[in-house]
Design an enzyme around this catalytic site. Sequence first.
Site, PDB file in Angstrom:
ATOM      1  N   GLN A 194       8.547  -7.509 -26.792  1.00  0.00           N
ATOM      2  CA  GLN A 194       8.476  -7.358 -28.255  1.00  0.00           C
ATOM      3  C   GLN A 194       9.261  -5.725 -28.466  1.00  0.00           C
ATOM      4  O   GLN A 194       9.683  -5.950 -29.830  1.00  0.00           O
ATOM      5  CB  GLN A 194       7.147  -7.191 -28.822  1.00  0.00           C
ATOM      6  CG  GLN A 194       6.716  -8.999 -28.497  1.00  0.00           C
ATOM      7  CD  GLN A 194       5.427  -9.263 -29.350  1.00  0.00           C
ATOM      8  OE1 GLN A 194       4.752  -8.469 -29.979  1.00  0.00           O
ATOM      9  NE2 GLN A 194       4.672 -10.030 -29.090  1.00  0.00           N
ATOM     10  N   ARG A 197       6.711 -13.960 -36.326  1.00  0.00           N
ATOM     11  CA  ARG A 197       6.575 -14.875 -35.178  1.00  0.00           C
ATOM     12  C   ARG A 197       7.653 -15.613 -34.806  1.00  0.00           C
ATOM     13  O   ARG A 197       8.161 -15.888 -33.891  1.00  0.00           O
ATOM     14  CB  ARG A 197       5.271 -15.475 -35.423  1.00  0.00           C
ATOM     15  CG  ARG A 197       4.537 -15.707 -34.017  1.00  0.00           C
ATOM     16  CD  ARG A 197       3.246 -16.406 -34.054  1.00  0.00           C
ATOM     17  NE  ARG A 197       3.139 -17.487 -34.569  1.00  0.00           N
ATOM     18  CZ  ARG A 197       2.153 -18.274 -34.242  1.00  0.00           C
ATOM     19  NH1 ARG A 197       1.155 -18.070 -33.539  1.00  0.00           N
ATOM     20  NH2 ARG A 197       2.078 -19.598 -34.708  1.00  0.00           N
ATOM     21  N   TYR A 243       2.530 -12.497 -21.531  1.00  0.00           N
ATOM     22  CA  TYR A 243       2.372 -14.205 -21.744  1.00  0.00           C
ATOM     23  C   TYR A 243       3.810 -14.684 -21.680  1.00  0.00           C
ATOM     24  O   TYR A 243       3.821 -16.169 -21.863  1.00  0.00           O
ATOM     25  CB  TYR A 243       1.886 -14.449 -23.019  1.00  0.00           C
ATOM     26  CG  TYR A 243       2.290 -14.018 -24.246  1.00  0.00           C
ATOM     27  CD1 TYR A 243       1.765 -12.801 -24.810  1.00  0.00           C
ATOM     28  CD2 TYR A 243       3.147 -14.675 -24.911  1.00  0.00           C
ATOM     29  CE1 TYR A 243       2.197 -12.206 -26.071  1.00  0.00           C
ATOM     30  CE2 TYR A 243       3.748 -14.155 -26.414  1.00  0.00           C
ATOM     31  CZ  TYR A 243       3.080 -13.113 -26.784  1.00  0.00           C
ATOM     32  OH  TYR A 243       3.719 -12.617 -27.978  1.00  0.00           O
ATOM     33  N   ARG A 301      -7.106 -19.955 -30.997  1.00  0.00           N
ATOM     34  CA  ARG A 301      -6.354 -20.671 -31.330  1.00  0.00           C
ATOM     35  C   ARG A 301      -5.334 -21.485 -30.207  1.00  0.00           C
ATOM     36  O   ARG A 301      -5.034 -22.627 -30.147  1.00  0.00           O
ATOM     37  CB  ARG A 301      -5.271 -19.998 -32.384  1.00  0.00           C
ATOM     38  CG  ARG A 301      -5.613 -19.895 -33.663  1.00  0.00           C
ATOM     39  CD  ARG A 301      -4.623 -18.792 -34.394  1.00  0.00           C
ATOM     40  NE  ARG A 301      -4.262 -17.710 -33.872  1.00  0.00           N
ATOM     41  CZ  ARG A 301      -3.298 -17.159 -33.375  1.00  0.00           C
ATOM     42  NH1 ARG A 301      -2.107 -17.804 -33.336  1.00  0.00           N
ATOM     43  NH2 ARG A 301      -3.251 -15.959 -32.970  1.00  0.00           N
ATOM     44  N   HIS A 350      -7.722  -6.461 -31.635  1.00  0.00           N
ATOM     45  CA  HIS A 350      -7.582  -6.431 -33.243  1.00  0.00           C
ATOM     46  C   HIS A 350      -8.941  -6.358 -33.876  1.00  0.00           C
ATOM     47  O   HIS A 350      -9.437  -5.566 -34.575  1.00  0.00           O
ATOM     48  CB  HIS A 350      -6.765  -7.474 -33.684  1.00  0.00           C
ATOM     49  CG  HIS A 350      -5.294  -7.665 -33.120  1.00  0.00           C
ATOM     50  ND1 HIS A 350      -4.450  -6.535 -33.368  1.00  0.00           N
ATOM     51  CD2 HIS A 350      -4.805  -8.677 -32.382  1.00  0.00           C
ATOM     52  CE1 HIS A 350      -3.459  -7.018 -32.664  1.00  0.00           C
ATOM     53  NE2 HIS A 350      -3.504  -8.191 -32.301  1.00  0.00           N
ATOM     54  N   ASP A 378       0.716  -2.862 -28.602  1.00  0.00           N
ATOM     55  CA  ASP A 378       0.782  -4.426 -29.097  1.00  0.00           C
ATOM     56  C   ASP A 378       2.178  -4.774 -29.057  1.00  0.00           C
ATOM     57  O   ASP A 378       2.894  -5.076 -28.218  1.00  0.00           O
ATOM     58  CB  ASP A 378       0.020  -4.577 -30.268  1.00  0.00           C
ATOM     59  CG  ASP A 378      -0.075  -6.140 -30.574  1.00  0.00           C
ATOM     60  OD1 ASP A 378       0.272  -6.801 -29.767  1.00  0.00           O
ATOM     61  OD2 ASP A 378      -0.646  -6.714 -31.867  1.00  0.00           O
TER      62      ASP A 378
HETATM   63 ZN    ZN Z   1      -1.216  -8.645 -28.939  1.00  0.00          ZN
END
Ligand code: ZN
Length: 463
Positions: free
Chosen positions: A63, A85, A124, A219, A278, A329
């Site tokens: 990211q 996202r 991921y 989720r 978080h 993050d």
């Molecule tokens: Zn994260």
Amino acid sequence: MKIYAEMALTPTGWQNSLLVQVGDDGKIAQVESDVSPERAGEASRRVEILLPAPVNLHSHAFQRAMAGMSEKRGPEPLDTFWTWRQIMYRFLDILSPDDIEAITAFVQMEMLEAGYACNAEFHYVHHQPDGTPYDNLAELSERVVAAAEQSGIGLTLLPVLYQYGGCDQRPLGAGQIRFGNDYERFARLHEGASKAVARLGASRSEGDSLMGVAPHSLRAVSPEALSACVSLAGARPLHMHLAEQVKEVEEVEAAYGKRPVDWLLDHHDVKPNWCLIHCTQMTDRETDALAATGAVAGLCPITESSLGDGIFNGVRYLEKGGKLGLGSDSNIRISLSEELRTLEYSQRLRDRCRASVATADRSTGRVLYDAALTGGAQAAGRMAGAIACGHYADLLALDASSPMLDGCKGDDILDGWIFAGDDRLITDVWSAGRHLVIDGKHSRGEEIRRRYREVMRRLRQEF
Ligand code: ZN
């Protein structure tokens, strides 16, 4: 190898004239304070201020490449997390394994230059852009490991199980297909990633590169698969996103009848090897209950600010003895001092107060830094976080001649660095005794930066 420091933060407080001896295994073998100038001469590196270097407990390295690209209005009336996202998903259509390796090495280099000695990577992206697995199921996990080999950073690799597009177990959306596995395939991928980490471990001492397990979130993972992940993890680190956004809390409440933290603590024996990322959406009752588990709350204050997640219930959580650590993050910025400062300022803005987490005997900077050291090491399963025998020599040095630190002693050093200074005060960083940052620069920085620039030029054109 020996390091001499004029001042150092140790488990018994600040000490002067410290000589730290590091063994071949990268661990601290001996610590002596108040050594004579002759003994100081034995050191191969002399520094002014020496601190333990913490773990960066939460990162999605890829990211970093989209940092700064999501600051325009999206098609939705309000720019939200969900818009961000969508940009991330578009980005995933074009990233190759080589890109991911180059970006990850760059991120780890930046982490080292910012003062982190270890990267707990919540990894991921597993498959090809169309969702087909690579011939080697663990291809991209191996790229993260290869990046750690280049950067030299300590690594706790957390392969992520991502099954569904929401609590109702809807199929993954187009942007999520690179993440998806059922539990059975995930278990095979985890095994492949473990072998890659073991290979890296062969050139390092045991415990310097480790595996954990990361069920993505309530989720994205079924309750049954979450239980399977808990078994797979055993005593190893288990990381999970939890209670980040209001919309997520509402979704979990609608599906499971409880708020995320409430549900998790009701259904699992959450232990100190758990790290819950978080937790920006907690009631006071959830805050107290989470603190009592001894698990680590993995906070990412810069990202949580960038995404508008919310404010962690930090003052109460620390008062209740809760453990916390810091991660970068989304990697929109990689700065240890700024993460610490942002966490404190979020509490001040909410409570309209100053020095919100300071105690009678420890300053704000000291409380936050101690917490990040202990919580980060615990979350990564790494024997680190203190200048003490048996701990990895994860260390950083600060420039005492900087105008921000000139004449500072004790906790004033931490406060000066965190609140008045920035990463430019960092002169040296060691990870498990590897002296990777010297005079503020990573020793392989030129090559790692060059590769990253090449990748980014191409990606920006294609994006
Ligand atoms: Zn994260």
